[in-house]
Enzyme design. Structure first.
Site, PDB file in Angstrom:
ATOM      1  N   HIS A 107     -28.070   9.082 -25.051  1.00 41.90           N
ATOM      2  CA  HIS A 107     -26.834   9.869 -25.119  1.00 41.90           C
ATOM      3  C   HIS A 107     -25.969   9.718 -23.881  1.00 41.90           C
ATOM      4  CE1 HIS A 107     -28.738  12.753 -28.325  1.00 41.90           C
ATOM      5  NE2 HIS A 107     -28.440  11.552 -28.795  1.00 41.90           N
ATOM      6  N   GLN A 149     -32.953  11.682 -24.644  1.00 40.33           N
ATOM      7  CA  GLN A 149     -31.682  12.160 -25.170  1.00 40.33           C
ATOM      8  C   GLN A 149     -30.926  12.948 -24.102  1.00 40.33           C
ATOM      9  OE1 GLN A 149     -32.102  13.640 -29.505  1.00 40.33           O
ATOM     10  NE2 GLN A 149     -34.162  13.846 -28.671  1.00 40.33           N
ATOM     11  N   ALA A 151     -43.212  21.448 -22.387  1.00 37.49           N
ATOM     12  CA  ALA A 151     -43.265  20.043 -21.984  1.00 37.49           C
ATOM     13  C   ALA A 151     -44.233  19.826 -20.830  1.00 37.49           C
ATOM     14  CB  ALA A 151     -41.864  19.570 -21.590  1.00 37.49           C
ATOM     15  N   CYS A 165      -8.201   6.456 -13.713  1.00 32.56           N
ATOM     16  CA  CYS A 165      -8.802   5.136 -13.701  1.00 32.56           C
ATOM     17  C   CYS A 165      -8.072   4.213 -12.732  1.00 32.56           C
ATOM     18  CB  CYS A 165      -8.774   4.555 -15.109  1.00 32.56           C
ATOM     19  SG  CYS A 165      -9.373   2.856 -15.244  1.00 32.56           S
ATOM     20  N   SER A 191     -36.760  18.519 -31.413  1.00 32.35           N
ATOM     21  CA  SER A 191     -37.169  18.938 -32.750  1.00 32.35           C
ATOM     22  C   SER A 191     -37.441  17.773 -33.682  1.00 32.35           C
ATOM     23  CB  SER A 191     -36.089  19.829 -33.373  1.00 32.35           C
ATOM     24  OG  SER A 191     -34.886  19.092 -33.542  1.00 32.35           O
ATOM     25  N   ASP A 225     -29.103  13.936 -17.916  1.00 40.73           N
ATOM     26  CA  ASP A 225     -29.324  14.132 -16.482  1.00 40.73           C
ATOM     27  C   ASP A 225     -30.135  12.965 -15.925  1.00 40.73           C
ATOM     28  OD1 ASP A 225     -32.239  14.766 -16.793  1.00 40.73           O
ATOM     29  OD2 ASP A 225     -31.446  16.504 -17.869  1.00 40.73           O
TER      30      ASP A 225
END
Length: 249
Positions: A118, A100, A237, A154, A196, A103
């Site tokens: 994401h 999610q 983690a 753009c 979570s 980076d």
């Protein structure tokens, strides 16, 4: 369940899915999206900067904030969790990383073909026509805390370039979501790390794995309720490093 028992599951697994959230990147010093902002950015609510409407109303403010976040990522380094997850490719027949996070720390740690649910700070695109925009990585022109920065235009339609992340009110990228569901449905061991597991639709992935008969292990420093079919490993983690070492030496 003891760590040694989870290590045994890892040794026997054929297809391991590792699903990561903000808690993994937080150990590299990257603030989670819901952390209180500091400095000049503390005047703003992140949720109010992460919509297409907010970007169109004040492109410089939103682009400046996301470029500040990109600077934080450029300054960060993969941590023990990222490195342990990447190492799985040396031991497991089929590892799949689904994140999610926006980076590139999994990639910099060595993980291949990471599925970004994401989006990514490395993939800006036009807000009008969707054309991809190639950004330069040097950070000497990135903004300081609280600084507005005019977005580039753009090359195709002259629209503003927006961050390549999923904003509130937007759908997850169809290809990434489909790949994540497929991996969850085909694995025999599923790790959910630093998340979570309550924010949908991403939280559907461990449920998909459970429904397909996989073992599901949640790794988080804060305990939360799981079903009797799931395993909870309380810790940061980076406990993944100890787990991989226990399983494979």
């Amino acid at each position: 369940m003891p760590l040694t028992t989870i290590a045994k599951l890892l040794q026997e697994a054929r297809h391991v899915v590792v699903f990561t959230g903000a808690g993994v990147s937080a150990e590299s010093g990257i603030p989670t999206f819901r952390d209180a902002l500091t400095g000049l950015w503390s005047r703003f609510d992140p949720a109010q900067l992460a919509t297409a409407e907010a970007f169109r109303a004040d492109p410089g403010l939103c682009w400046g904030w996301y470029e500040w976040r990109r600077l934080k990522v450029l300054q960060a380094q993969p941590n023990a969790a990222h490195l342990a997850i990447a190492e799985l490719a040396q031991h497991v027949p089929k590892p799949t990383v689904v994140t999610q996070n926006v980076d590139d720390l999994h990639e910099r740690a060595g993980s291949q073909d990471v599925i970004h649910l994401h989006g990514s700070l490395r993939a800006p695109r036009c807000i009008d026509c969707g054309h991809a925009h190639v950004t330069s990585l040097p950070s000497n022109e990135l903004p300081v805390d609280g600084c507005r920065l005019e977005p580039p235009r753009c090359a195709e339609c002259n629209g503003y370039i927006r961050p390549g992340v999923v904003w509130f009110g937007e759908m997850l990228p169809e290809s990434a979501w489909s790949a994540g569901l497929t991996a969850a449905g085909n694995c025999d061991l599923f790790f959910s790390i630093g998340t979570s597991g309550v924010v949908f639709p991403a939280a559907e992935l461990p449920l998909r794995a459970l429904g397909a008969g996989a073992r599901v292990v949640h790794v988080n420093p804060v305990r939360f309720e799981v079903s009797g079919q799931e395993v909870f490993l309380q810790g940061p983690a980076s406990v993944m490093q100890e787990l991989v070492e226990s399983a494979f030496g």
